[in-house]
Design a protein around this motif. Structure first.
Motif, PDB file in Angstrom:
ATOM      1  N   MET A  15       0.829  -1.201   0.000  1.00  0.00           N
ATOM      2  CA  MET A  15       0.000   0.000   0.000  1.00  0.00           C
ATOM      3  C   MET A  15       0.866   1.255   0.000  1.00  0.00           C
ATOM      4  SD  MET A  15      -3.039  -1.049   2.697  1.00  0.00           S
ATOM      5  CE  MET A  15      -3.675   0.625   2.721  1.00  0.00           C
ATOM      6  N   ALA A  16       1.920   1.235   0.807  1.00  0.00           N
ATOM      7  CA  ALA A  16       2.822   2.390   0.874  1.00  0.00           C
ATOM      8  C   ALA A  16       3.563   2.578  -0.444  1.00  0.00           C
ATOM      9  CB  ALA A  16       3.824   2.203   2.018  1.00  0.00           C
ATOM     10  N   VAL A  17       4.065   1.485  -1.004  1.00  0.00           N
ATOM     11  CA  VAL A  17       4.824   1.563  -2.247  1.00  0.00           C
ATOM     12  C   VAL A  17       3.926   1.953  -3.416  1.00  0.00           C
ATOM     13  CG1 VAL A  17       6.128   0.204  -3.931  1.00  0.00           C
ATOM     14  CG2 VAL A  17       6.629  -0.014  -1.502  1.00  0.00           C
ATOM     15  N   THR A  18       2.703   1.449  -3.417  1.00  0.00           N
ATOM     16  CA  THR A  18       1.756   1.829  -4.473  1.00  0.00           C
ATOM     17  C   THR A  18       1.471   3.323  -4.421  1.00  0.00           C
ATOM     18  OG1 THR A  18       0.695  -0.352  -4.456  1.00  0.00           O
ATOM     19  CG2 THR A  18      -0.566   1.472  -5.397  1.00  0.00           C
ATOM     20  N   SER A  19       1.319   3.860  -3.214  1.00  0.00           N
ATOM     21  CA  SER A  19       1.110   5.304  -3.048  1.00  0.00           C
ATOM     22  C   SER A  19       2.313   6.079  -3.562  1.00  0.00           C
ATOM     23  CB  SER A  19       0.867   5.646  -1.572  1.00  0.00           C
ATOM     24  OG  SER A  19      -0.279   4.986  -1.083  1.00  0.00           O
ATOM     25  N   TRP A  20       3.510   5.556  -3.273  1.00  0.00           N
ATOM     26  CA  TRP A  20       4.731   6.186  -3.771  1.00  0.00           C
ATOM     27  C   TRP A  20       4.748   6.180  -5.297  1.00  0.00           C
ATOM     28  CZ3 TRP A  20       8.457   4.424  -7.053  1.00  0.00           C
ATOM     29  CH2 TRP A  20       9.613   5.207  -7.172  1.00  0.00           C
ATOM     30  N   PHE A  21       4.411   5.042  -5.881  1.00  0.00           N
ATOM     31  CA  PHE A  21       4.454   4.901  -7.340  1.00  0.00           C
ATOM     32  C   PHE A  21       3.464   5.845  -8.015  1.00  0.00           C
ATOM     33  CE2 PHE A  21       2.979   2.755 -11.259  1.00  0.00           C
ATOM     34  CZ  PHE A  21       4.179   2.718 -11.957  1.00  0.00           C
ATOM     35  N   VAL A  22       2.249   5.917  -7.503  1.00  0.00           N
ATOM     36  CA  VAL A  22       1.228   6.797  -8.085  1.00  0.00           C
ATOM     37  C   VAL A  22       1.675   8.254  -8.017  1.00  0.00           C
ATOM     38  CG1 VAL A  22      -1.119   7.683  -7.812  1.00  0.00           C
ATOM     39  CG2 VAL A  22      -0.696   5.228  -7.621  1.00  0.00           C
ATOM     40  N   THR A  23       2.216   8.648  -6.864  1.00  0.00           N
ATOM     41  CA  THR A  23       2.702  10.018  -6.698  1.00  0.00           C
ATOM     42  C   THR A  23       3.823  10.320  -7.685  1.00  0.00           C
ATOM     43  OG1 THR A  23       2.187   9.944  -4.330  1.00  0.00           O
ATOM     44  CG2 THR A  23       3.662  11.691  -5.070  1.00  0.00           C
ATOM     45  N   ALA A  24       4.745   9.369  -7.819  1.00  0.00           N
ATOM     46  CA  ALA A  24       5.878   9.552  -8.728  1.00  0.00           C
ATOM     47  C   ALA A  24       5.419   9.668 -10.181  1.00  0.00           C
ATOM     48  CB  ALA A  24       6.859   8.395  -8.583  1.00  0.00           C
ATOM     49  N   VAL A  25       4.489   8.810 -10.582  1.00  0.00           N
ATOM     50  CA  VAL A  25       4.023   8.811 -11.974  1.00  0.00           C
ATOM     51  C   VAL A  25       3.314  10.130 -12.310  1.00  0.00           C
ATOM     52  CG1 VAL A  25       2.450   7.737 -13.633  1.00  0.00           C
ATOM     53  CG2 VAL A  25       3.862   6.314 -12.145  1.00  0.00           C
ATOM     54  N   ILE A  26       2.500  10.610 -11.388  1.00  0.00           N
ATOM     55  CA  ILE A  26       1.829  11.902 -11.613  1.00  0.00           C
ATOM     56  C   ILE A  26       2.870  12.999 -11.841  1.00  0.00           C
ATOM     57  CG2 ILE A  26       0.426  13.709 -10.543  1.00  0.00           C
ATOM     58  CD1 ILE A  26      -1.123  11.477  -9.112  1.00  0.00           C
ATOM     59  N   GLY A  27       3.863  13.038 -10.975  1.00  0.00           N
ATOM     60  CA  GLY A  27       4.909  14.043 -11.107  1.00  0.00           C
ATOM     61  C   GLY A  27       5.721  13.879 -12.381  1.00  0.00           C
ATOM     62  N   GLN A  28       6.042  12.636 -12.731  1.00  0.00           N
ATOM     63  CA  GLN A  28       6.827  12.387 -13.942  1.00  0.00           C
ATOM     64  C   GLN A  28       6.055  12.771 -15.200  1.00  0.00           C
ATOM     65  OE1 GLN A  28       8.221   8.333 -13.927  1.00  0.00           O
ATOM     66  NE2 GLN A  28       9.437   8.628 -12.082  1.00  0.00           N
ATOM     67  N   TRP A  29       4.773  12.499 -15.224  1.00  0.00           N
ATOM     68  CA  TRP A  29       4.002  12.813 -16.422  1.00  0.00           C
ATOM     69  C   TRP A  29       3.759  14.313 -16.567  1.00  0.00           C
ATOM     70  CZ3 TRP A  29      -0.008   8.198 -16.822  1.00  0.00           C
ATOM     71  CH2 TRP A  29       0.696   7.059 -17.228  1.00  0.00           C
ATOM     72  N   ILE A  30       3.667  15.038 -15.458  1.00  0.00           N
ATOM     73  CA  ILE A  30       3.607  16.504 -15.546  1.00  0.00           C
ATOM     74  C   ILE A  30       4.916  17.019 -16.148  1.00  0.00           C
ATOM     75  CG2 ILE A  30       3.507  18.678 -14.255  1.00  0.00           C
ATOM     76  CD1 ILE A  30       1.759  17.257 -12.197  1.00  0.00           C
ATOM     77  N   PHE A  31       6.024  16.480 -15.651  1.00  0.00           N
ATOM     78  CA  PHE A  31       7.339  16.845 -16.173  1.00  0.00           C
ATOM     79  C   PHE A  31       7.463  16.446 -17.640  1.00  0.00           C
ATOM     80  CE2 PHE A  31      11.880  15.522 -16.739  1.00  0.00           C
ATOM     81  CZ  PHE A  31      12.438  16.792 -16.734  1.00  0.00           C
ATOM     82  N   GLY A  32       6.924  15.276 -17.983  1.00  0.00           N
ATOM     83  CA  GLY A  32       6.984  14.797 -19.363  1.00  0.00           C
ATOM     84  C   GLY A  32       6.234  15.705 -20.328  1.00  0.00           C
ATOM     85  N   VAL A  33       5.066  16.171 -19.910  1.00  0.00           N
ATOM     86  CA  VAL A  33       4.293  17.100 -20.742  1.00  0.00           C
ATOM     87  C   VAL A  33       5.072  18.396 -20.936  1.00  0.00           C
ATOM     88  CG1 VAL A  33       2.193  18.506 -20.872  1.00  0.00           C
ATOM     89  CG2 VAL A  33       2.055  16.127 -20.110  1.00  0.00           C
ATOM     90  N   TYR A  34       5.698  18.860 -19.865  1.00  0.00           N
ATOM     91  CA  TYR A  34       6.517  20.075 -19.938  1.00  0.00           C
ATOM     92  C   TYR A  34       7.664  19.902 -20.934  1.00  0.00           C
ATOM     93  CZ  TYR A  34      10.774  22.542 -18.455  1.00  0.00           C
ATOM     94  OH  TYR A  34      11.965  23.209 -18.433  1.00  0.00           O
ATOM     95  N   VAL A  35       8.390  18.793 -20.841  1.00  0.00           N
ATOM     96  CA  VAL A  35       9.517  18.526 -21.747  1.00  0.00           C
ATOM     97  C   VAL A  35       9.020  18.432 -23.189  1.00  0.00           C
ATOM     98  CG1 VAL A  35      11.290  16.846 -22.406  1.00  0.00           C
ATOM     99  CG2 VAL A  35      10.917  17.383 -19.994  1.00  0.00           C
ATOM    100  N   LEU A  36       7.923  17.704 -23.390  1.00  0.00           N
ATOM    101  CA  LEU A  36       7.375  17.516 -24.727  1.00  0.00           C
ATOM    102  C   LEU A  36       6.976  18.843 -25.350  1.00  0.00           C
ATOM    103  CD1 LEU A  36       6.326  15.631 -26.968  1.00  0.00           C
ATOM    104  CD2 LEU A  36       4.177  15.466 -25.710  1.00  0.00           C
ATOM    105  N   LEU A  37       6.234  19.660 -24.597  1.00  0.00           N
ATOM    106  CA  LEU A  37       5.740  20.919 -25.140  1.00  0.00           C
ATOM    107  C   LEU A  37       6.864  21.939 -25.326  1.00  0.00           C
ATOM    108  CD1 LEU A  37       2.349  21.422 -23.237  1.00  0.00           C
ATOM    109  CD2 LEU A  37       2.698  20.750 -25.614  1.00  0.00           C
ATOM    110  N   PHE A  38       7.716  22.078 -24.320  1.00  0.00           N
ATOM    111  CA  PHE A  38       8.756  23.103 -24.407  1.00  0.00           C
ATOM    112  C   PHE A  38       9.765  22.792 -25.505  1.00  0.00           C
ATOM    113  CE2 PHE A  38      12.893  24.876 -23.277  1.00  0.00           C
ATOM    114  CZ  PHE A  38      12.574  26.224 -23.163  1.00  0.00           C
ATOM    115  N   TYR A  39      10.415  21.622 -25.409  1.00  0.00           N
ATOM    116  CA  TYR A  39      11.444  21.283 -26.385  1.00  0.00           C
ATOM    117  C   TYR A  39      10.844  20.935 -27.742  1.00  0.00           C
ATOM    118  CZ  TYR A  39      14.704  21.183 -22.471  1.00  0.00           C
ATOM    119  OH  TYR A  39      15.478  21.538 -21.381  1.00  0.00           O
ATOM    120  N   GLY A  40       9.689  20.255 -27.725  1.00  0.00           N
ATOM    121  CA  GLY A  40       9.046  19.889 -28.984  1.00  0.00           C
ATOM    122  C   GLY A  40       8.594  21.102 -29.767  1.00  0.00           C
ATOM    123  N   THR A  41       7.972  22.050 -29.085  1.00  0.00           N
ATOM    124  CA  THR A  41       7.500  23.267 -29.752  1.00  0.00           C
ATOM    125  C   THR A  41       8.667  24.085 -30.294  1.00  0.00           C
ATOM    126  OG1 THR A  41       5.545  23.383 -28.324  1.00  0.00           O
ATOM    127  CG2 THR A  41       6.190  25.394 -29.462  1.00  0.00           C
TER     128      THR A  41
END
Length: 281
Positions: A15-41
């Motif tokens: 349960m603790a690790v799953t919470s960690w993973f979900v939190t990490a993925v949310i943060g990584q995908w926000i960062f991923g959208v930023y990288v995609l839009l900034f560098y891609g554009t």
């Protein structure tokens, strides 16, 4: 009885690790959208020099080889950010085995290319920070290559148990740069300013520590988890679970700070600029 206790402990840890993973993925995908839009554009608009607003020496006029290396590094980073977490989700892995197989191959290939391009960017093209950070980045790159080889080796040998262990380790070291950003933004948020390093040279004791912690701490956390999962010692399991939760809190604060100050404002800026451009067309 021992097995029942271990199962209960494993449930708490999961349960603790799953919470960690979900939190990490949310943060990584926000960062991923930023990288995609900034560098891609910037690239699609024909202004790769805009890379330098975030990445020092990201684009150098006339250096075709170097620019291709950096560009491929950024492109594959996007693949890693979005594709990596999908490899660790059981439902995706079980229901879409073909996707898991080919996404995994792309992930392994990306691991080799980004590691080698990372070496080039640090030691040939030049990067911010001092020698300590450069050595740390190089060690991170070496770990990525070693873990990728081992994950691939056990996958081919059909040793799924060991393959998953090394795949998780690979996932953790592959996200070292992201952990660095999250850790840095947590530090800035908690101190309400720059402490422990020089913002102009990007050198200092805090950054030296963080440069190694970005991949060693997640690996240590995973090793503690694997030991605790099999341990009948209730107190030890509880301590590990608390450590995971503390790590989640630190990570969540870092994600919030980075998103608020950097990622979301730049995502909004790019989207807003694009809307104006398309309107004028």
């Amino acid at each position: 009885m021992t097995r029942f206790i271990q199962a209960q402990h494993a449930r708490i840890l999961n349960m603790a690790v799953t919470s960690w993973f979900v939190t990490a993925v949310i943060g990584q995908w926000i960062f991923g959208v930023y990288v995609l839009l900034f560098y891609g554009t910037a690239t699609l608009k024909g202004h790769p020099s805009d890379w330098n607003k975030v990445l020092p020496n990201g684009y150098v006029t006339g250096d075709i080889m170097g620019n291709v290396v950096v560009g491929s590094h950024l492109l594959l980073a996007i693949t890693i950010i979005f594709g990596g977490p999908l490899q660790l989700i059981p439902k995706v892995r079980n229901r879409m085995p073909v996707f898991h197989k080919w996404n995994g191959r792309c992930y392994i290939l990306s691991a080799f290319v980004t590691s080698l391009s990372g070496f080039y960017m640090v030691w040939v093209r030049g990067s911010v920070g001092g020698i300590v950070q450069h050595v740390s980045i190089s060690i991170n790159a070496i770990l990525i290559i070693v873990f990728a080889v081992l994950a691939m080796k056990y996958a081919r040998a059909r040793n799924i148990k060991k393959h998953r262990i090394w795949a998780i380790r690979l996932f953790l070291v592959m996200n070292g740069v992201w952990f660095f950003r999250v850790g840095l933004n947590f530090w800035l948020f908690m101190n309400q300013g720059i402490v422990g390093f020089n913002p102009k040279t990007f050198e200092g004791p805090f950054l030296n520590i963080l440069s190694f912690s970005q991949y060693l701490l997640p690996l240590l956390l995973f090793e503690l988890y694997t030991i605790a999962k099999k341990s009948p010692n209730k107190r030890f399991v509880q301590v590990v679970a608390v450590i995971v939760m503390v790590f989640i809190i630190v990570m969540a604060i870092g994600i919030f700070s980075a998103s608020k100050s950097v990622w979301l404002p730049r995502i909004t800026e790019v989207l807003f600029t694009n809307s104006i451009t398309w309107t004028n067309m």
